[in-house]
Design a protein around this motif. Structure first.
Motif, short mmCIF file in Angstrom:
data_model
loop_
_atom_site.label_atom_id
_atom_site.label_comp_id
_atom_site.label_asym_id
_atom_site.label_seq_id
_atom_site.Cartn_x
_atom_site.Cartn_y
_atom_site.Cartn_z
N SER A 8 -47.96 -43.68 98.31
CA SER A 8 -48.69 -44.37 97.24
C SER A 8 -49.36 -43.40 96.29
O SER A 8 -49.69 -43.76 95.17
N ALA A 9 -49.60 -42.18 96.74
CA ALA A 9 -50.13 -41.13 95.87
C ALA A 9 -48.99 -40.16 95.61
O ALA A 9 -48.41 -39.58 96.53
N ALA A 10 -48.65 -39.98 94.34
CA ALA A 10 -47.51 -39.14 93.98
C ALA A 10 -47.91 -37.66 94.04
O ALA A 10 -48.91 -37.26 93.45
N THR A 11 -47.12 -36.88 94.77
CA THR A 11 -47.36 -35.45 94.90
C THR A 11 -46.42 -34.70 93.96
O THR A 11 -45.24 -35.03 93.86
N HIS A 12 -46.96 -33.69 93.29
CA HIS A 12 -46.18 -32.91 92.34
C HIS A 12 -46.37 -31.42 92.60
O HIS A 12 -47.43 -30.99 93.05
N LEU A 13 -45.34 -30.66 92.31
CA LEU A 13 -45.42 -29.20 92.27
C LEU A 13 -45.20 -28.78 90.84
O LEU A 13 -44.11 -28.98 90.28
N ASN A 14 -46.24 -28.25 90.24
CA ASN A 14 -46.20 -27.85 88.83
C ASN A 14 -45.74 -29.00 87.94
O ASN A 14 -44.97 -28.84 87.00
N GLY A 15 -46.21 -30.21 88.28
CA GLY A 15 -45.91 -31.38 87.46
C GLY A 15 -44.61 -32.08 87.79
O GLY A 15 -44.29 -33.09 87.16
N ILE A 16 -43.85 -31.59 88.77
CA ILE A 16 -42.55 -32.18 89.11
C ILE A 16 -42.68 -32.95 90.42
O ILE A 16 -43.17 -32.44 91.42
N TYR A 17 -42.20 -34.18 90.42
CA TYR A 17 -42.38 -35.12 91.53
C TYR A 17 -41.71 -34.62 92.80
O TYR A 17 -40.55 -34.16 92.79
N LEU A 18 -42.44 -34.73 93.93
CA LEU A 18 -41.92 -34.42 95.26
C LEU A 18 -41.81 -35.72 96.05
O LEU A 18 -42.84 -36.30 96.41
N PRO A 19 -40.61 -36.20 96.36
CA PRO A 19 -40.49 -37.51 97.02
C PRO A 19 -40.88 -37.50 98.48
O PRO A 19 -41.36 -38.50 99.00
N ARG A 20 -40.62 -36.39 99.19
CA ARG A 20 -40.90 -36.31 100.62
C ARG A 20 -42.03 -35.31 100.83
O ARG A 20 -41.80 -34.10 100.79
N PRO A 21 -43.26 -35.76 101.05
CA PRO A 21 -44.38 -34.82 101.19
C PRO A 21 -44.40 -34.15 102.56
O PRO A 21 -45.33 -34.31 103.35
N ARG A 22 -43.35 -33.40 102.86
CA ARG A 22 -43.30 -32.59 104.07
C ARG A 22 -43.36 -31.11 103.67
O ARG A 22 -42.90 -30.73 102.60
N GLY A 23 -43.90 -30.28 104.54
CA GLY A 23 -43.92 -28.85 104.28
C GLY A 23 -44.85 -28.44 103.16
O GLY A 23 -44.69 -27.35 102.59
N LEU A 24 -45.84 -29.27 102.83
CA LEU A 24 -46.71 -28.95 101.71
C LEU A 24 -47.64 -27.78 102.02
O LEU A 24 -48.12 -27.12 101.11
N GLY A 25 -47.90 -27.52 103.32
CA GLY A 25 -48.74 -26.38 103.67
C GLY A 25 -48.14 -25.07 103.21
O GLY A 25 -48.84 -24.11 102.89
N GLY A 26 -46.81 -25.03 103.16
CA GLY A 26 -46.14 -23.82 102.72
C GLY A 26 -46.19 -23.60 101.23
O GLY A 26 -45.74 -22.57 100.73
N LEU A 27 -46.73 -24.56 100.46
CA LEU A 27 -46.85 -24.42 99.01
C LEU A 27 -48.21 -23.88 98.60
O LEU A 27 -48.42 -23.55 97.43
N PHE A 28 -49.16 -23.76 99.53
CA PHE A 28 -50.53 -23.40 99.20
C PHE A 28 -50.71 -21.88 99.16
O PHE A 28 -51.41 -21.30 99.98
N PHE A 29 -50.09 -21.24 98.19
CA PHE A 29 -50.28 -19.80 98.01
C PHE A 29 -50.07 -19.44 96.55
O PHE A 29 -49.37 -20.13 95.82
#
Length: 905
Positions: free
Chosen positions: A117-138
C-alpha cells in the motif's frame, strides 16, 4: 462532536506550538567550524515529493526527508529502523517481506496475490517487490517519506504514501570519495566506500560498495545446538552510476545495483505456549527460542538497471525513465517450538522433526515512463505522462509436515504469474495571483493480473497389518529441497488417480537423507505395488506405536492426494485525483488544503473447490480519500531561524482488505477438507488526526527538530472470521465477529519524535553529538483488538447431546457473534484473549538512539560511534495470530552499539 472536528480544532489551536520536526537533507555546512557561542544554522530541507526539488517549507503537504549523514549518525542502517525517526510510520519484516504502514494505511499481503500500500522507490523508480531493501541503505543522499495518497504524482499503489531511497549521484568535475570500516555488538563487522570519478568535463562515474556481517540477538536454547538461531545476516551490495550532462538542456544517468543477502532467516518468536493461562510477552525471554529441524536459511540476490534521460526544450522538459529489476529469493524458515517457560522446555520437544516452510520468489519487472513537465522556474508547474509496469514471477511455497499421517504439507507453485499496469496522468499547480495557486491532478490506471500453477495439500495415509492405523511419513529431513520451478510439467493429477498422484511427487522435491515419502509411494508410481512399499522404522512409528507391515510388504490401505490446478485472473481500472490550493500569507507563511485519492490494486485469491465448484474469488481495490489542511511557517528571530508546520487530516478508507478463512467442507468420513485463507474487502475505516513539526536553532551550536502526531484510526464497520479460535479438526471456521469500532492494527494514537544535535569545536577539530528519541503510545497488533474468543465446546458424550450439538452448530454456520455479549448457548464458551494465549497489544514505549563523531580540521577522516535502543526496549513490530499458527511475534533490534572509522579523499 466528531473525531475529525475535534482533531481539526486541536490542530488549528496548536499552530503556534513548537512540536514536531523534519530532519533532512540540508544545505552543506560551512567549512569553518561553528563556535560554541554561535547558534546552529538551519539549512533548507530538500524534498522531491512532487517529483521536483522543493524546500520542505514550499511543499504543500507532509513529508520527512532524512539525510544519509543523519541516518548514519544515529545508527539507522536498515529500513525497519526508519520508524524510530518518522512518526506515523510502521515497518516490519515478515519472512523477507517488508510491510510498510503510514498513518494506519497498509497491508500485510505482499505475496504475488497482493501489492504493497506504500509505494517504495529507488531514486524515484518504483520497486514492486520490497525485498532486500536493507542492501540499498548505503552511500545515500537521503530517504524521503511522503504521507497520504500520491496517486497523481507517484502512481502505482501509493495509497498510503511513498518511501523514496535516494543514493548519492555522480558529481561532474570532482574526484572524491570515502572508505569506512565498522565494528559493533552482535559480532558486527562492516565496510562501506564510494569514489566519484570525473570523465572529462561533462561525464562522471560513481562507484559504491557496502558489506556487513551481523550476528543475532536470538539464542538457541534447545537441545540441538548445531542449529544457528535466526537473525544472522551477511550483506554485500554494490552500485555504479554514470552521468552524462553535455549541456544545460540534456542529462542522462545510468544506474546499476546488486545486492546479495545470506543468513539464517528473519527472527520470529512463537509465544503461544508461554502465554496460555494469561500473561504478557514481557514476562518471557522472547529471544530464547527452542529450535529444531532444518537450519534456517536465506539466499537473496537482487539486481537492477535504471535509465533516466531528459531534455529541456525551453517551454517543457521531456523525460524518459526505464528500469529492469530482478529478485531471486529463497528461504527456509527456522522451525521453533516457542520460548522457554516453566513446564515447557527441551524435554518436551521432538527435535527429530523437520516440519517447516520453504519460500521461493523469482521476479523480473520492467518500468517505463514517458513524462513531459514544465521547465524549472515556470510560474505554472505541470506534468503529464504515461506509465507502464510489467512483472513476471515464479513463486513457490511449501509447508512440510514431518512424521505426518494423512497430511504431509501444503504446496503452492506458480511458474507463470503475470502482472501489468498502465496509467496516464496529469498534474498542475496554476498561479491565480502572486499569492494564490490552485492545484489539480488526475490519473487513470488499468491493472491486469493472472497466474497459473498448482496448489493444495500433500496427503498420504498408510495402513498397517489388519488395516491398523497408521505408519507415519518422514519428509523434510537433512538435504531435502523442494524443486518448485523447472519441472517438466505442472499438470495436476486427476483426482482419485493414485498412480498419477504418486508420479506427481517424484518431480516435486529432492528427498532428504532420512525421508521415507518416495520410498513408500514408489511402487504406486511405477504400477508395481498398488498399495506402495511398507517402511517400518522406529521413526515411522506413531507415538502409540505397535504397527506391523503386512506380509506382502505393501500397506493394508493406501490413500494419497496431490495439489490441484490453480488458475486466477483479475483486471480492473480506477481513477485518482487531487484538488487543492496554496496561499502565501507572506513569503514565509504558507497555507494549503488538498483533497486527494489513491487506490491499491485488487486481485484474486487461491482457487478453492467447495461442493465440487472451483473458483478463484477476486477482491476489489482499496481506496483512500484524504482531506488535509496545513500551514508552513518560517520565523526569523535574532538568534537564527525557526520552522513551524502543522497539518490536520481525515481519511475515508474504503474496501479495506483483511484475510479470512473459508472452509473447504468435509472429506471422507466427515474429516475436514481444510481451509483456504482468502483476502476479502471487509472494512470501511476512518483515520483522523493532526501533525505538528518544528525545526529551530539553539545556542552553543545546537539544533532541535521535533515532530508530534495524533492519529485516531479505526474501522467504522466490517465483519471478519475470527481465526483465533478455528477448530481445524472438523472443517468448521470460527464465528464471524463485528470489527466495527475496533482500532486498526499497528497505529499508535500518540507519536512523538525529537532529534537534538550539536556541533562544537573540540581538540582542534569539529565534534558533533546526536540524540534521537521516539515515543509511541500503545497499539493493537491485529484487528481483533484482544476481544474475547468465542468457540464451540467439546462434543457431548451422549447421543442426544451430540444431536443437539450438531444441530446448533449447523445453525451457526456463517453467524456473526458479539464476543462481549453473554453466551447464547451452553454449546459456546468464551475465553479471555490473554487467558487463551492471544495477547495482541504492544504497550507504549520510548526508544533512544545516541551518536557522536569527531573529525580534525579539513575533515580528512572521521571517527564516530552510536548506541541504538539505549534502554534495550523490546518492541513487537508485527504479529501472526490464529489457533493454528498460534502467536508469532516479529521484534525490533535490541540494544546495539558500534564504532566507525571513515577516511575522506
Amino acid at each position: 462532536m466528531t473525531t475529525f472536528k475535534r482533531s481539526l480544532l486541536l490542530g488549528c489551536a496548536s499552530l503556534a506550538v513548537s512540536a514536531g520536526g523534519a530532519w533532512a537533507q540540508t544545505a552543506p555546512a560551512p567549512e569553518t567550524p561553528e563556535t560554541q557561542d554561535e547558534t546552529a544554522e538551519l539549512g533548507e530541507v530538500v524534498v522531491t515529493a512532487e517529483r521536483r526539488e522543493q524546500t520542505l517549507q514550499n511543499y504543500a503537504g507532509v513529508a520527512q526527508a532524512i539525510s544519509g549523514d543523519d541516518l548514519r549518525a544515529v545508527g539507522i542502517d536498515q529500513i525497519e529502523d526508519l520508524q524510530s525517526a518518522i512518526p506515523g510510520l510502521s515497518i516490519s519484516n515478515q519472512e523477507g517481506n517488508v510491510q510498510i504502514y503510514i498513518r494506519g494505511v497498509g497491508t500485510a499481503n505482499n505475496t504475488e496475490l497482493g501489492d504493497p500500500s506504500a509505494a517504495t522507490h529507488l531514486n524515484g523508480i518504483y520497486l514492486p517487490r520490497p525485498r532486500g531493501l536493507g542492501g540499498l541503505f548505503f552511500d545515500l543522499a537521503r530517504v524521503e517519506v511522503a504521507k497520504g495518497p500520491q496517486g497523481t504524482l507517484r502512481g502505482r499503489n501509493a495509497v498510503a504514501g511513498t518511501l523514496n531511497i535516494i543514493p548519492n549521484m555522480p558529481r561532474l568535475g570532482s574526484y572524491e570519495g570515502f572508505g569506512q570500516g565498522e565494528v559493533g555488538t552482535l559480532d558486527t563487522v562492516g565496510y562501506e566506500g564510494a569514489v566519484n570519478l570525473p570523465i572529462g568535463d561533462d561525464q562522471a562515474l560513481r562507484l559504491a560498495v557496502y558489506g556487513v556481517d551481523r550476528g543475532t540477538a536470538y539464542e538457541n536454547v534447545g537441545n540441538d545446538q548445531s542449529l544457528d538461531p535466526t537473525g544472522e545476516q551477511q550483506l554485500f551490495s554494490a552500485r555504479a552510476t554514470y552521468l552524462w550532462q553535455p549541456n544545460d538542456r540534456f542529462r542522462l544517468s545510468l544506474m546499476g545495483d546488486f545486492e546479495s543477502e545470506r543468513g539464517t532467516g528473519y527472527p520470529a518468536t512463537n509465544i503461544r505456549n508461554g502465554l496460555v493461562g494469561g500473561g504478557t510477552p514481557d514476562q518471557l525471554e522472547l529471544r530464547e527460542v527452542l529450535y529444531r529441524g532444518p537450519q534456517g536459511l536465506v539466499e537473496n540476490d537482487n539486481w537492477g538497471l535504471a535509465l533516466n534521460a531528459s531534455y529541456d526544450f525551453g517551454p517543457a522538459v521531456l523525460e524518459y525513465i526505464a528500469s529492469r529489476r530482478s529478485v531471486d529469493y529463497y528461504q527456509v524458515n527456522a522451525a521453533s517450538e516457542g520460548v522457554v517457560r516453566p513446564g515447557y522446555g527441551a524435554a518436551d520437544v521432538d527435535y527429530d522433526n523437520f516440519g517447516t516452510q520453504y519460500w521461493l520468489t523469482l521476479s523480473e519487472s520492467d518500468v517505463h515512463e514517458l513524462r513531459l513537465s514544465s521547465s524549472a522556474g515556470s510560474d505554472t508547474v505541470w506534468s503529464t505522462g504515461l506509465f507502464y509496469f510489467k512483472e513476471e514471477q515464479q513463486v513457490g511455497f511449501l509447508s512440510v509436515v514431518d512424521k505426518g499421517q494423512f497430511y504431509s504439507g501444503t504446496e503452492f507453485t506458480f511458474p507463470d504469474v503475470q502482472s501489468d499496469s498502465f496509467a496516464a496522468y496529469f498534474d498542475i499547480t496554476w498561479p491565480v495571483t502572486d499569492q494564490l495557486r490552485l492545484k489539480g491532478g488526475f490519473r487513470y490506471t488499468e491493472e491486469n493480473k493472472s497466474r497459473r500453477g498448482i496448489g493444495g495439500n500433500w496427503s498420504l495415509g498408510l495402513g498397517s497389518e489388519g488395516f491398523g492405523c497408521c505408519f507415519t511419513t518422514r519428509l523434510g529431513t537433512e538435504g531435502f529441497r523442494p524443486i518448485f520451478t523447472g519441472r517438466s510439467t505442472y499438470a495436476p493429477p486427476t483426482p482419485g488417480n493414485n498412480q498419477q498422484a504418486a508420479q506427481y511427487f517424484l518431480g516435486a522435491f529432492s528427498p532428504g537423507a532420512r525421508d521415507t515419502f518416495l520410498q513408500q509411494i514408489a511402487g504406486v508410481a511405477d504400477g508395481s505395488r498398488p498399495n506402495g512399499t511398507c517402511v517400518n522404522r522406529p521413526d515411522t512409528q506413531p507415538s502409540y506405536g505397535g504397527q506391523v507391515c503386512p506380509a506382502n510388504g505393501q500397506h493394508s490401505f493406501f490413500q494419497i492426494s496431490a495439489p490441484g490446478e490453480q488458475v486466477g485472473s483479475y483486471e480492473d481500472s480506477f481513477k485518482d485525483y487531487r484538488v487543492g490550493f496554496e496561499y502565501d500569507l507572506t513569503p514565509d507563511h504558507l497555507f494549503y488544503g488538498t483533497v486527494s485519492t489513491g487506490h491499491k490494486s485488487g486481485g484474486f485469491n487461491d482457487t478453492i473447490v467447495v461442493n465440487g465448484v472451483s473458483t478463484a474469488p477476486t477482491f476489489a481495490p482499496e481506496s483512500v480519500t484524504l482531506y488535509e489542511a496545513g500551514v508552513k511557517n518560517t520565523f526569523r528571530p535574532a538568534f537564527g531561524r525557526v520552522d513551524v508546520n502543522a497539518n490536520v487530516f481525515h481519511y475515508d478508507y474504503a474496501d479495506q482488505v483483511f484475510q479470512t478463512l473459508v472452509s473447504l467442507g468435509t472429506g471422507p468420513g466427515g474429516a475436514s477438507a481444510g481451509f483456504s485463507q482468502q483476502n476479502i474487502n471487509v472494512a470501511q475505516s476512518t483515520i483522523s488526526g493532526f501533525e505538528l513539526e518544528t525545526r529551530f536553532s539553539l545556542p552553543f551550536g545546537m539544533r532541535l527538530d521535533l515532530i508530534g502526531a495524533y492519529i485516531d484510526a479505526r474501522a467504522d464497520n466490517g465483519v471478519l472470521t475470527d481465526t483465533r479460535g478455528t477448530d481445524y479438526g472438523d472443517g468448521t471456521p470460527n464465528f464471524n465477529i463485528d470489527i466495527g469500532g475496533n482500532e486498526l492494527p499497528n497505529v499508535s494514537k500518540v507519536n512523538l519524535n525529537a532529534h537534538l544535535q550539536q556541533t562544537i569545536d573540540l581538540f582542534g577539530g569539529r565534534a558533533d553529538f546526536h540524540l534521537l528519541a521516539n515515543y509511541r503510545s500503545s497499539y493493537y497488533l491485529s484487528i481483533y483488538n484482544e476481544l474475547p474468543v468465542i468457540q464451540f465446546t467439546a462434543r457431548p458424550a451422549d447421543a442426544a447431546g451430540q444431536a443437539a450439538y450438531d444441530a446448533f452448530k449447523a445453525s451457526m454456520a456463517g453467524a456473526t457473534v458479539d464476543p462481549t455479549a453473554p453466551l447464547a448457548s451452553p454449546f459456546l464458551r468464551s475465553t479471555d484473549a490473554r487467558q487463551g494465549g492471544f495477547w495482541g497489544r504492544q504497550e507504549g514505549y520510548v526508544t533512544v538512539n545516541l551518536g557522536a563523531g569527531w573529525e580534525p580540521s579539513g575533515g580528512r577522516y572521521r571517527i564516530e560511534g552510536y548506541v541504538n535502543n539505549v534502554f534495550d526496549e523490546t518492541v513487537v513490530e508485527k504479529q501472526l495470530v490464529s489457533d493454528q499458527v498460534v502467536n508469532v511475534l516479529f521484534l525490533n533490534q535490541p540494544r546495539t552499539a558500534g564504532l566507525r572509522l571513515r577516511a575522506n579523499f
